[in-house]
Design a protein around this motif. Structure first.
Motif, short mmCIF file in Angstrom:
data_model
loop_
_atom_site.label_atom_id
_atom_site.label_comp_id
_atom_site.label_asym_id
_atom_site.label_seq_id
_atom_site.Cartn_x
_atom_site.Cartn_y
_atom_site.Cartn_z
N MET A 1 8.22 1.31 -28.42
CA MET A 1 9.37 1.83 -29.00
C MET A 1 10.42 0.28 -29.60
SD MET A 1 12.56 3.55 -26.45
CE MET A 1 13.12 2.50 -25.68
N SER A 2 10.26 -0.70 -28.67
CA SER A 2 11.15 -1.93 -29.33
C SER A 2 10.70 -2.23 -30.74
CB SER A 2 10.59 -3.02 -28.00
OG SER A 2 11.18 -2.71 -26.88
N GLY A 3 9.20 -1.69 -30.69
CA GLY A 3 8.47 -1.85 -32.48
C GLY A 3 9.10 -1.64 -33.36
N ALA A 4 9.51 -0.25 -32.34
CA ALA A 4 9.93 0.69 -33.21
C ALA A 4 11.64 0.86 -34.03
CB ALA A 4 10.11 2.10 -33.21
N ILE A 5 12.19 0.19 -33.25
CA ILE A 5 13.59 0.26 -32.98
C ILE A 5 13.68 -1.89 -33.61
CG2 ILE A 5 15.96 -0.85 -32.61
CD1 ILE A 5 14.73 0.96 -30.08
N LEU A 6 12.79 -2.66 -33.55
CA LEU A 6 12.37 -4.52 -34.63
C LEU A 6 12.00 -3.83 -35.98
CD1 LEU A 6 10.64 -6.89 -32.59
CD2 LEU A 6 12.66 -7.19 -33.24
N SER A 7 11.99 -2.68 -36.04
CA SER A 7 11.15 -2.67 -37.64
C SER A 7 12.29 -2.28 -38.17
CB SER A 7 10.32 -1.37 -37.44
OG SER A 7 11.08 0.28 -37.62
N VAL A 8 13.42 -1.60 -36.84
CA VAL A 8 14.86 -1.24 -38.58
C VAL A 8 15.73 -2.40 -38.06
CG1 VAL A 8 16.69 0.01 -38.12
CG2 VAL A 8 14.58 1.52 -37.28
N PHE A 9 16.21 -3.02 -37.47
CA PHE A 9 16.81 -4.62 -37.66
C PHE A 9 15.62 -5.62 -38.28
CE2 PHE A 9 18.44 -2.73 -33.56
CZ PHE A 9 19.87 -3.09 -34.02
N GLY A 10 14.37 -5.63 -38.48
CA GLY A 10 13.64 -5.65 -39.23
C GLY A 10 14.02 -5.93 -41.13
#
Lengths: 108, 422
Positions: free
Chosen positions: B84-93
């Motif tokens: 989940m963190s990976g997915a959220i980080l992708s947005v912030f990325g």
């Protein structure tokens, strides 16, 4: 004891009907009678009791009425109807037969 | 004490909608008070008696559905959270990439790393479960978890990566320009944006295709492993949770909805109108050495524009723009049946721009030839038509054509829907 409870629960309706045959009664008294006559080995929960009442009332085997009890509380009394008595008689006979069969099969 | 029991009962049945609920509660309370009295008389403390009492109620809620999604039948572990963190980080990325490409690269890389690490863990764990515990349900569940955030992550990664790639290419080009500015240069911010967008679009398409290929392969693999063909992503799941599952059959892809198409068109026109206003460019500007006067306050620019003598030239595009806006508002109030007219409106916009270009030429020509009466000549001045002569125009014309194709395609899809009788 758990398993015994399961077997007994199948006969809740019959037990209630047979207790109501003696006299009209209310939920707690019935549970109390069951508890004391089985030496507190078998106590029904309110939920089981209530659902059984509902079922029996819907089928027309018992009727209910409100009456003031102690402690300024209203109590819901249940009384057995004619069809209730008939079904109880039937269930008793069935139980006797079932008992004999089970004894023959299980007890050695 | 009666109130205490009453409160508890009321709390327990707060969601119960049965008709005879008041009777039930009354009966229950009477029974409980009797039981309490007896327990109290037999020498228990009030607290003990109360608890025993309440415990004897049992479970009335058997007919109320209280199921927890299958997703949560496995104890959550760190990889789940990482996924989940990976997915959220992708947005912030993506967000960070917009501001600073280098930090964006780090974030996106981190997101991919975390996501793939977690996904690999879940995959290998699922294989272990299948082999050692032979629990197929758990195995399928673990695998489906991998896909939960995959689509979202893939989309954001591809956008971020495309921006990064475009920046990278532009960076390379700007270095070439520094070496020899005479061979290669961008004269305006418009050109810069055009080339940048072009690279971005190309990269985006490439990445989307790659990620889609990967996704389909993984889906196929998932299907082979589990035999399960239906998978819902987290976004879809949340959507269904919010709006109910039945609606989803009517939901078409967003990009095919007419409103999306219309608004995209309006946005493009607005960008078209504003950007050249905002960046009045001196003709000499090289990439990396921007030398423009930034007219940040668009309103001022607009006023200046309106009060200048050549405002009449742009009356055509402005009218087209207003008509388009009115039509879109009408479309929202009451569904326009013929979106054809709107599309036509957009084309008129492009054509009117070209017309303005030609008119300006004429205008300048007239001034140069000095065949105008003096009172007019005093009031007009040569028009430097940077306002409409930008690559964004061609870009938006291109987009219009794309929009038309999309709309045509949408109609085709609708037709097949109807034919199927759905």
């Amino acid at each position: 004891m758990e398993l015994v409870g399961d077997i007994l629960r199948g006969h809740t309706d019959t037990i209630i009907l047979s207790l109501l045959e003696d006299k009209d009664s209310y939920g707690y008294e019935i549970n109390h009678t069951i508890a004391s006559s089985t030496n507190k080995q078998f106590i029904l929960t309110e939920a089981t009791l209530y659902t059984a009442f509902k079922r029996l009332e819907k089928a027309g085997y018992i009727t209910s009425y409100w009456q003031d009890g102690l402690n300024q509380t209203k109590r819901k009394y249940y009384s057995i109807t004619e069809s209730g008595k008939q079904i109880l008689e039937l269930k008793r006979e069935n139980w006797m037969v079932a008992q004999t069969i089970l004894n023959q099969l299980i007890v050695k | 004490l009666e109130t205490k029991i009453r409160d508890y009962i009321n709390y327990q049945f707060r969601f119960d909608q049965r008709e005879d609920i008041e009777d039930l509660k009354e009966e229950l309370i009477a029974n409980l008070i009797d039981r309490y009295q007896e327990l109290f008389d037999s020498g228990k403390t009030p607290e003990e008696a109360y608890v025993t009492c309440v415990k004897s109620i049992g479970d009335f809620t058997e007919d109320i559905k209280d199921d927890i999604p299958l997703e949560y039948s496995i104890k959550p572990s760190i990889p789940d959270i990482l996924l989940m963190s990976g997915a959220i980080l992708s947005v912030f990325g993506l967000l960070i990439t917009l501001f600073n490409a280098i930090v964006g690269v780090i974030f996106t890389a981190l997101s991919i790393l975390i996501f793939s690490g977690a996904a690999y863990y879940l995959y290998s764990y699922s294989q272990y479960v299948r082999k050692e515990e032979m629990d197929i349900e758990k195995h399928n569940l673990l695998l489906s978890k991998i896909f939960k955030y995959m689509k979202t992550s893939f989309i954001f990664w591809s956008i971020s990566l495309s921006i990064i790639m475009a920046s990278f290419v532009m960076n390379l080009i700007s270095r070439l320009i520094i070496i020899d500015p005479t061979k290669l240069s961008f004269d305006s911010i418009g050109h810069y944006i055009f080339v940048y967008t072009l690279f971005f679009m190309i990269a985006l398409i490439i990445f989307l295709v790659i990620f889609r290929k990967i996704y389909l392969r993984l889906m196929n693999h998932y299907y082979l492993l589990t035999g399960n063909n239906e998978l819902k992503g987290k976004v879809r799941e949340s959507y269904d949770f919010l709006y109910g599952e039945d609606i989803k059959r009517n939901v078409r892809p967003l990009i095919l909805s007419p409103r999306f198409v219309l608004i995209l068109g309006l946005v493009l026109i607005t960008i078209n109108l504003i950007i050249p206003f905002g960046w009045e460019t001196n003709s000499k500007s090289y990439l990396g050495y921007r030398d423009q006067e930034y007219d940040i306050i668009y309103i001022l620019a607009l006023l200046k524009f309106l009060f200048s003598a050549y405002w009449y030239i742009v009356i055509l595009p402005v009218v087209v723009l207003i008509v388009n806006i009115v039509m879109i508002i009408r479309d929202f109030k009451k569904k326009l049946k013929h979106q054809f007219f709107l599309i036509l409106g957009y084309y008129t916009w492009s054509v009117s721009n070209i017309a303005v270009y030609l008119m300006t030429d004429l205008h300048n020509h007239l001034i140069e030839s000095s065949s105008l009466p003096v009172w007019i000549e005093n009031r007009i001045e040569p028009v430097n038509i940077y306002i409409f002569n930008t690559p964004i125009d061609y870009y938006s014309l291109l987009m219009m054509i794309v929009l038309t194709i999309i709309l045509r395609y949408r109609k085709k899809v609708e037709k097949t829907y109807l034919e199927k009788g759905e």
